[in-house]
Structure formats: structure tokens, C-alpha cells
Design a protein around this motif. Structure first.
Motif, PDB file in Angstrom:
ATOM      1  N   SER A  44       0.010  11.980   4.543  1.00 26.76           N
ATOM      2  CA  SER A  44      -0.258  11.494   5.897  1.00 26.76           C
ATOM      3  C   SER A  44       0.762  12.038   6.888  1.00 26.76           C
ATOM      4  CB  SER A  44      -0.194   9.976   5.946  1.00 26.76           C
ATOM      5  OG  SER A  44      -0.922   9.414   4.914  1.00 26.76           O
ATOM      6  N   ALA A  88       2.017   5.641   8.966  1.00 27.12           N
ATOM      7  CA  ALA A  88       1.132   6.312   9.923  1.00 27.12           C
ATOM      8  C   ALA A  88       0.367   5.277  10.755  1.00 27.12           C
ATOM      9  CB  ALA A  88       0.148   7.224   9.190  1.00 27.12           C
ATOM     10  N   LEU A  89      -0.137   4.235  10.084  1.00 19.20           N
ATOM     11  CA  LEU A  89      -0.928   3.244  10.824  1.00 19.20           C
ATOM     12  C   LEU A  89      -0.051   2.452  11.785  1.00 19.20           C
ATOM     13  CD1 LEU A  89      -3.400   2.036   8.068  1.00 19.20           C
ATOM     14  CD2 LEU A  89      -3.868   3.488  10.028  1.00 19.20           C
ATOM     15  N   VAL A 112      -5.950   8.955   8.832  1.00 22.62           N
ATOM     16  CA  VAL A 112      -5.375   8.072   7.826  1.00 22.62           C
ATOM     17  C   VAL A 112      -6.163   6.767   7.676  1.00 22.62           C
ATOM     18  CG1 VAL A 112      -3.312   6.810   7.167  1.00 22.62           C
ATOM     19  CG2 VAL A 112      -3.103   9.051   8.208  1.00 22.62           C
ATOM     20  N   ALA A 125       0.845  -1.187   0.000  1.00 22.82           N
ATOM     21  CA  ALA A 125       0.000   0.000   0.000  1.00 22.82           C
ATOM     22  C   ALA A 125       0.880   1.236   0.000  1.00 22.82           C
ATOM     23  CB  ALA A 125      -0.909  -0.011   1.217  1.00 22.82           C
ATOM     24  N   ARG A 126       0.255   2.370   0.104  1.00 23.33           N
ATOM     25  CA  ARG A 126       1.006   3.605   0.156  1.00 23.33           C
ATOM     26  C   ARG A 126       1.905   3.613   1.379  1.00 23.33           C
ATOM     27  NH1 ARG A 126      -0.710   8.181  -2.614  1.00 23.33           N
ATOM     28  NH2 ARG A 126      -2.022   7.486  -4.319  1.00 23.33           N
ATOM     29  N   HIS A 127       3.121   4.012   1.138  1.00 25.76           N
ATOM     30  CA  HIS A 127       4.110   3.956   2.178  1.00 25.76           C
ATOM     31  C   HIS A 127       3.737   4.809   3.377  1.00 25.76           C
ATOM     32  CE1 HIS A 127       8.268   3.615   3.552  1.00 25.76           C
ATOM     33  NE2 HIS A 127       8.225   2.532   2.836  1.00 25.76           N
ATOM     34  N   ASP A 128       3.292   6.031   3.114  1.00 30.70           N
ATOM     35  CA  ASP A 128       3.021   6.938   4.233  1.00 30.70           C
ATOM     36  C   ASP A 128       1.816   6.476   5.039  1.00 30.70           C
ATOM     37  OD1 ASP A 128       1.362   7.558   2.098  1.00 30.70           O
ATOM     38  OD2 ASP A 128       1.108   9.632   2.731  1.00 30.70           O
ATOM     39  N   VAL A 129       0.838   5.849   4.369  1.00 28.14           N
ATOM     40  CA  VAL A 129      -0.332   5.339   5.080  1.00 28.14           C
ATOM     41  C   VAL A 129       0.090   4.235   6.047  1.00 28.14           C
ATOM     42  CG1 VAL A 129      -2.417   3.976   4.784  1.00 28.14           C
ATOM     43  CG2 VAL A 129      -2.030   5.971   3.348  1.00 28.14           C
ATOM     44  N   VAL A 130       0.898   3.308   5.536  1.00 27.90           N
ATOM     45  CA  VAL A 130       1.347   2.193   6.362  1.00 27.90           C
ATOM     46  C   VAL A 130       2.182   2.696   7.533  1.00 27.90           C
ATOM     47  CG1 VAL A 130       2.832   0.183   6.373  1.00 27.90           C
ATOM     48  CG2 VAL A 130       1.225   0.521   4.515  1.00 27.90           C
TER      49      VAL A 130
END
Lengths: 274, 289
Positions: B33, A91-92, B201, A84-89
Motif C-alpha cells: 500500500s 493508508a486508510l 487500498v 489488520a495489515r499495518h500498511d492498509v490501516v
């Protein structure tokens, strides 16, 4: 208060420990900036900070909590990052670690007082037997980066070429994140999670804005990190203000100076060409 | 289910979840994000500064959030890697000030828990005074998104096409960052920086995996955000009866766990082609999630 000799000893430890941290931060930060992983550089030390709460709860050494959370975070970002998108992962992963940290904190009672020093650092409390582990992990981190230097450069600059040559881009990324996690778990108790992040990004970004040559940028990044650290310790000692303040604005200031220098250099080059 | 703190928590959490869910879709599509998380952290610096000079916290995080988002835009190159570094530099500088303000704050009041409540916050100790601020932020964001939605989407997906149609990409970016700053900072102050990032997010990323239509994604994201928040608040409220007795489990843990569970479920629902990890070619980051 302090006998002067003891004071010199404490200050010497502070200087040595902080200088080692600055070198580690300068080197790992250079690759973090080059690879566009500033968010991971923020998430890993911060998530590790939550792991410390778990260590307090179980009554084990803080280092274990930091290391387990940092490495788990690095593996999580690395494993999911390709899907998935790097920044999303990132952040999660970060919020998951902090959420679990919040749970630990609600169960333990003594952690809240430690939180400030783990976030902002307790650099003046470094004893000489704490210097050795930091130096050891520093050497390991530098050696790990040195061994994979060419691979790290190649996958950062030209991922396609790297793949074509049989270098695993993902593997290299996970490797780098784990090195960063190892470095973070040792440096966070000394300089704090937030300061470690400032020291990684500011100097490296400044160095990259001045020169495009990787070797020079790497050396410059380490040099700037050292200068910021030494100046900050001196200023913090004189003013009694927190070290994190000087390191934080020092990193940003060097970046702005770097940008200004590049702009000036750019216009000079353009006028010369014209 | 009629206690005051619980109702306030449901109200504040619900508004934060809906606005974060909606603006989150854009920040995920724009790969911002990190900016969202940073602005939440930075807002707390503003809150600490406001506390020091004795003005309302509201102004502190508003001014700080807007200043930080403008700085990010000014020093940030338009490429994604440059943007992350610019975000990092601004965040690093702001954290320095946070350290200073918290230090000066502890000199004045000798409270040690400040840094802590800022990070984790608690939705159950939200004072009713912050409710108008949250509502205002929600309304402002929703109006801004409604007005700029199409333009925002176009600049997010294809900056070149937007430019060709005469849309000012840079100005749109600044507006978006400021809307993001207002939303995130208010929800960070109300419910903590951790939750604010999770709500920004998680639901948006889940929604973008479930549907490709932007409008539907916005609706799904807001719905997921609201559902997880209310369920999390209810679970936390119930957890007072769980071991260890006498201590509730934190809301942030439940909401984060629920948000993450939803995100992982979206993988199970429909297998989709894996995106390439990170492309060096900027401007091709248009496919959602």
C-alpha cells in the motif's frame, strides 16, 4: 532589503531551528526505519498537514490542528494496526485525515496559500520566539525516546522476547507513534510535512545500511541528518532553490552512498576471507 | 444528471475505481500500500516536470512512475521492512524534486494552487483530454493482470513455492510495480493522490476481509470501488444544495468516508481472528487482509 544584523538574526534562527529539527528527525527516524514504520512516518506529518486546515477554519493556532490530527492519526494507526495489515490501516488513516482536510479546505478560503509552506516548509521565516517551542518539544521527544530506549529496541528487534518479558509490543508502538506525532506537529510549520519525512527516512536508512550496531547507527543517523540540513541550508541560500529539494535528494544520496559502502565493505570482507 | 463534467467525473472515477480495485487486491496481499501511495505522490513530480519542459503531462508521470518503481525494486530488499524503507527513500528523493519543480513552476507562471490541486485534485475539473489516458491505463493494467494474475498471486502468497516452480519472483515484482505505477499515477493526476490511494487500498482491503477467494476478492473490490465512487460523486453533486451554500463538499471527502465506512462494516459482518501485529518472520504474510 535586510539590514545585515537582522539578516544574521534570521539566519541564526533558521540554523538553530533546522538543527533541532534535524536531531529530532534523526532520532525518531532511526526507530521508524528500524521498526519498518516508514509509511507511518509519512502519514503522520502529512495527515497533520490536513489538520492545519481545520485550525485555519476555526481560527485557532495552527499548532493545535497539527497536534490533534497527528496524535489522532497515531492513535488510529496504533489501535487498528493490530487488527489488520499495518500498511492498509496506515493508508486508510492517511486518506481519512486528508479527506477531512479537503472538506475543511473547501469551507475556508485563505488556506490554499498556506498549503505550500506547510508542505514544503518556511524555514527562513523562523523568529526567535518560535525557536523555543521547537527546542522544548525537541527535548520532550528526545527524553521520551531516551526513557523508552531499551523497550523500543527490544520490541523492534525481538517482539517475542519482549512479550515474554512482559513488555507490551502494541503499547510501545502506540507510544512511539505518539512521540512521532508530537515531533511532527512542532516541526511541520518549520520544515514542512514532506521535508520532515525526507529527514526522518534518508539519514536513518543510510546509517542502518552502514552499521548494524544500534548506538552507532543512532549517532550516525543524527549526524547525517545534521550534515544534510546544514549543507541544504547553505546550498539553498546560494542557489535560491527550495530547501526541500536539497534535503530530499540529500537523504536519497546518503542512502545510496551507504549501500555502496556496504557493498564495497562486503566484497572486501569476502576477498579477505577467501 | 446530464451535465458534461458530471458524466466525465462518473466515467473517469469509474475507470479509476475499477482498475484500482483490481490491482489494489494484489497490492494489499503483497503489503505494498505504501508503494501505491508513494507512486501516486511521485507521479505528480513527473507531471510538474513535464509541465516545465512543455511536454504532455501523460509522459511526465509515465516516465517518472516507471523510473521510481524500477528504483524501488533495485534498492529495495525483498523483505517487507526493507521494502518500506526503499519506498520511503525513493519517495523522499522524489518529493525533493517535486519541491524544486513546483518552485520553478511558480517562477514561470505564478500559480500558487499547484501543490494543492495535485494532492487533492478534483474529479469535477477533469479535462476530457485525460479520458483516453485513463482508459489506456485501465486497459493496460487489466491485460497485465490477466496475463500475470496467477504468477502474481503465487509470488505474493508464497515466494518460495513460486521460485521452486521456476517463476522469476523479482521480475514479476518489477512488472507488478510498473502496472501499479501506471494505474496509480493516472488516477492520481485525474482525481488526486488522496483519492487514488483510497480507491487502491480501501475496496481491496474490504473485499479481502469478506472473501478469501482471490478471483472473488478482485470482483468484490472492483464493485465496491465503483459503488463508492459513483455514490460519492452523486453526493458531492447534491452537496451544492447543502450548507454552506454555494460551495460543494469535496468528492474526495465523500469517497474516502464511504470507503472507510465499507471497511469498518466488514468488521461487523464477520468476526475473524485477529492477525498478529507484525511478525519478524518474513514470508508468512500470506493470509489476506
Amino acid at each position: 532589503m535586510f539590514s545585515s544584523l537582522m539578516f544574521i538574526g534570521l539566519m541564526a534562527n533558521t540554523w538553530i531551528a533546522a538543527s533541532i529539527v534535524a536531531v529530532i528527525a534523526g532520532i525518531t527516524g532511526f526507530f521508524a526505519v528500524l521498526r519498518g514504520e516508514a509509511f507511518a512516518a509519512h502519514a503522520i506529518p502529512n495527515g497533520a498537514f490536513a489538520g492545519a486546515a481545520g485550525a485555519f477554519l476555526l481560527g485557532v493556532n495552527v499548532i493545535w490542528g497539527l497536534a490533534i490530527f497527528a496524535i489522532a492519526g497515531a492513535l488510529g494507526i496504533g489501535a487498528l494496526g493490530s487488527k489488520a495489515r499495518h500498511d492498509v490501516v496506515t493508508a486508510l488513516t492517511l486518506v481519512l485525515m486528508l479527506g477531512v482536510g479537503a472538506l475543511f479546505v473547501s469551507w475556508s478560503t485563505e488556506y490554499a496559500e498556506q498549503a505550500y509552506s506547510l508542505l514544503f516548509g518556511e524555514v527562513y521565516g523562523v523568529s526567535s520566539n518560535e525557536v523555543w517551542p521547537i527546542a522544548g518539544i525537541g527535548l520532550v521527544a528526545i527524553a521520551a525516546v531516551g526513557l523508552a530506549f531499551r523497550r523500543l529496541m527490544l520490541t523492534s528487534a525481538m517482539p517475542e522476547v519482549a512479550e515474554a518479558r512482559g513488555v507490551s509490543v502494541r503499547g510501545t508502538e502506540v507510544y512511539f507513534l505518539v512521540v512521532m506525532a508530537l515531533a511532527a506537529s512542532m516541526t511541520v510549520p518549520v520544515v514542512g510535512a514532506l521535508l520532515m519525512f525526507s529527514l526522518m527516512i534518508g539519514p536513518a536508512a543510510a546509517a542502518r545500511s552502514v552499521t548494524a550496531r544500534p548506538g552507532l547507527a543512532l549517532a550516525l543517523s543524527v549526524a547525517i541528518a545534521l550534515v544534510i540540513t546544514w549543507l541544504s541550508i547553505a546550498l539553498s541560500y546560494r542557489t535560491n532553490w527550495p530547501l526541500g529539494f536539497f534535503v530530499g535528494i540529500g537523504g536519497a544520496a546518503f542512502y545510496l552512498i551507504g549501500l555502496a559502502a556496504r557493498e564495497l565493505g562486503g566484497t572486501r570482507a569476502r576477498t579477505r576471507a577467501a | 444528471m446530464t451535465s458534461g463534467p458530471l458524466l466525465t467525473a462518473l466515467l473517469v472515477g469509474g475507470i479509476a475505481a475499477i482498475t484500482s480495485g483490481i490491482i489494489g487486491v494484489f497490492s494489499v496481499v503483497r503489503s505494498q500500500s505504501f508503494a501505491g501511495h508513494s507512486l501516486a505522490d511521485i507521479a505528480t513530480t513527473g507531471g510538474a516536470a513535464a509541465f516545465l519542459i512543455g511536454v504532455s503531462q501523460f509522459w511526465g508521470f509515465l516516465v517518472m512512475g516507471i523510473a521510481a518503481s524500477a528504483t524501488m525494486e533495485v534498492i529495495g530488499v525483498q523483505r517487507r521492512r526493507g521494502r518500506d524503507v526503499a519506498t520511503g527513500v525513493v519517495l523522499g528523493g522524489a518529493l525533493g524534486f517535486a519541491a524544486l519543480f513546483l518552485y520553478l513552476g511558480t517562477l514561470q507562471t505564478s500559480t500558487t494552487g499547484a501543490s494543492f490541486s495535485i494532492l487533492f485534485g478534483s474529479i469535477f475539473v477533469v479535462s476530457p483530454d485525460t479520458v483516453p489516458g485513463i482508459v489506456t491505463a485501465g486497459v493496460v493494467t487489466l491485460i497485465a493482470v490477466a496475463l500475470l494474475g496467477r504468477r502474481l498471486l503465487l509470488t505474493s502468497i508464497s515466494p518460495d513455492l513460486a521460485r521452486a516452480r521456476g517463476v522469476n519472483v523479482r521480475l514479476t515484482g518489477v512488472f507488478f510495480l510498473m502496472a501499479l505505477a501506471i494505474t496509480v499515477s493516472l488516477s492520481a493526476v485525474a482525481i488526486g493522490a488522496v483519492l487514488s490511494t483510497a480507491l487502491l487500498v480501501g475496496p481491496a482491503a474490504t473485499a479481502l476481509r469478506v472473501t478469501r477467494s482471490p478471483l472473488r476478492a478482485v470482483a468484490v473490490s472492483a464493485a465496491i470501488g465503483l459503488a463508492t465512487t459513483w455514490l460519492g460523486v452523486w453526493l458531492a453533486y447534491e452537496s451544492y444544495y447543502w450548507p454552506p451554500y454555494g460551495h460543494g463538499w469535496p468528492v474526495s471527502f465523500f469517497i474516502v468516508a464511504l470507503v472507510l465506512a465499507g471497511y469498518l462494516l466488514s468488521y461487523a459482518r464477520r468476526p475473524r481472528r485477529a492477525l498478529p501485529p507484525r511478525s519478524p518472520h518474513e514470508g508468512v504474510e500470506c493470509s489476506p487482509a
